[in-house]
Design an enzyme around this catalytic site. Structure first.
Site, short mmCIF file in Angstrom:
data_model
loop_
_atom_site.label_atom_id
_atom_site.label_comp_id
_atom_site.label_asym_id
_atom_site.label_seq_id
_atom_site.Cartn_x
_atom_site.Cartn_y
_atom_site.Cartn_z
N GLY A 52 17.83 30.23 45.26
CA GLY A 52 17.72 31.69 45.12
C GLY A 52 17.94 32.48 46.39
O GLY A 52 17.48 33.63 46.49
N SER A 53 18.69 31.92 47.36
CA SER A 53 18.87 32.69 48.60
C SER A 53 19.77 33.91 48.38
O SER A 53 19.59 34.94 49.03
CB SER A 53 19.40 31.79 49.73
OG SER A 53 20.72 31.39 49.47
N MET A 72 23.86 26.91 37.46
CA MET A 72 24.63 25.67 37.35
C MET A 72 25.00 25.31 35.90
O MET A 72 25.06 24.14 35.55
CB MET A 72 23.85 24.50 37.98
CG MET A 72 23.54 24.71 39.45
SD MET A 72 25.02 25.01 40.44
CE MET A 72 25.63 23.33 40.57
N ILE A 128 29.23 29.17 31.43
CA ILE A 128 28.95 30.23 30.45
C ILE A 128 30.02 30.17 29.36
O ILE A 128 31.22 30.17 29.67
CB ILE A 128 28.99 31.61 31.14
CG1 ILE A 128 28.02 31.67 32.34
CG2 ILE A 128 28.75 32.74 30.17
CD1 ILE A 128 26.58 31.83 31.99
N ASN A 163 30.41 36.19 39.60
CA ASN A 163 29.92 34.95 40.22
C ASN A 163 30.31 34.91 41.69
O ASN A 163 31.27 35.56 42.10
CB ASN A 163 30.54 33.74 39.50
CG ASN A 163 30.01 32.42 40.01
OD1 ASN A 163 28.80 32.28 40.27
ND2 ASN A 163 30.87 31.44 40.16
N HIS A 190 31.34 32.05 44.58
CA HIS A 190 31.74 30.64 44.70
C HIS A 190 31.92 30.27 46.18
O HIS A 190 32.55 31.02 46.94
CB HIS A 190 33.05 30.40 43.93
CG HIS A 190 33.45 28.97 43.99
ND1 HIS A 190 32.90 28.00 43.17
CD2 HIS A 190 34.31 28.32 44.81
CE1 HIS A 190 33.41 26.83 43.48
NE2 HIS A 190 34.27 26.99 44.47
C1 GRF Z 1 25.66 29.29 46.64
O1 GRF Z 1 26.31 28.53 47.64
C2 GRF Z 1 26.66 29.88 45.68
O2 GRF Z 1 27.88 30.18 46.27
C3 GRF Z 1 26.84 28.77 44.68
O3 GRF Z 1 25.55 28.21 44.53
C4 GRF Z 1 24.81 28.42 45.73
C5 GRF Z 1 23.53 29.09 45.33
O4 GRF Z 1 22.65 29.20 46.40
N1 GRF Z 1 27.41 29.26 43.47
P1 GRF Z 1 21.32 30.07 46.28
O5 GRF Z 1 20.55 29.51 45.08
O6 GRF Z 1 21.71 31.49 46.07
O7 GRF Z 1 20.58 29.84 47.56
#
Ligand code: GRF
Length: 207
Positions: free
Chosen positions: A13-14, A90, A93, A112, A114
């Site tokens: 969730g960063s 993860m 959809i 999204n 990526h």
């Molecule tokens: C991030 O690197 C994002 O690009 C990818 O999944 C990761 C999620 O990280 N889709 P966080 O949960 O937001 O820390």
């Protein structure tokens, strides 16, 4: 316009945290109506709750994709949402889900981030794949979501260098800090101006 969003997460969730900070610093005019997760243990849910956000966690195990998504949609029906914002969610959809967020201009209001410069290194391990390939420059991509995984219209990309003494961990950390600046900035641009589309298929030829 203040953007009403639901943020979908599966883990740390960063990026969610970066959005919360951007909203609180007034760099992002948005309201997180709900944080959705397919993992009740996701660390990001704790971050959401610490900030008083509503959460909805529903494990997908033992459920068909359709059923899982329907239950999420049922929950989301109580909110007025401009966008679904995927941040480390993860799960793929489905087209049925996307259709519920149809925009009259022909895209879905699902976005999204990526961890690579798409179309290079799609899939679940963008940073690892780019690092192991030996790229000199990598980056992150914010894109609209469509029926094909990691192939929706690109809204923004930001490159970052790979240094000779990088480890996978320093490389990922650099990428993640780029994500944390880029995602709120793109959302803010959408809040201000809506989505500006650059069509995927250009008909013009360069001579
Ligand atoms: C991030 O690197 C994002 O690009 C990818 O999944 C990761 C999620 O990280 N889709 P966080 O949960 O937001 O820390």
């Amino acid at each position: 316009m203040s953007l009403k969003i639901a943020v979908f997460i599966s883990g740390r969730g960063s990026n969610l945290n970066a959005m919360i900070q951007a909203i609180s610093d007034k760099r992002l005019d948005a309201q997180i109506q709900c944080v959705v997760s397919n993992d009740p243990e996701a660390q990001g849910l704790v971050i959401a709750q610490q900030h008083g956000l509503q959460t909805f966690a529903l494990p997908h195990k033992g459920m068909k994709r359709r059923e899982h998504e329907e239950k999420i949609l049922e929950h989301l029906a109580q909110y007025e949402l401009d966008f679904v914002v995927l941040a480390g969610y993860m799960r793929v959809i489905s087209a049925e889900f996307l259709k519920r967020f149809h925009d009259e201009r022909g895209f879905y209001r699902v976005i999204n981030i990526h961890p690579s410069l798409l179309p290079s290194f799609p899939g679940v391990s963008g940073y690892e794949d780019a690092f192991n390939y030996g790229v000199k420059v990598s980056g992150v991509t914010v894109h609209l979501v469509d029926e094909e995984v990691d192939k929706g219209i690109i809204l923004a990309q930001e490159p970052f260098p790979r240094f000779p003494d990088d480890t996978l961990s320093t490389f990922c950390a650099r990428g993640l800090s780029v994500e944390h600046a880029l995602y709120p900035a793109v959302l803010q641009q959408i809040a201000k101006e809506g989505v500006s589309l650059i069509p995927k298929k250009q008909v013009e030829k360069v001579t």
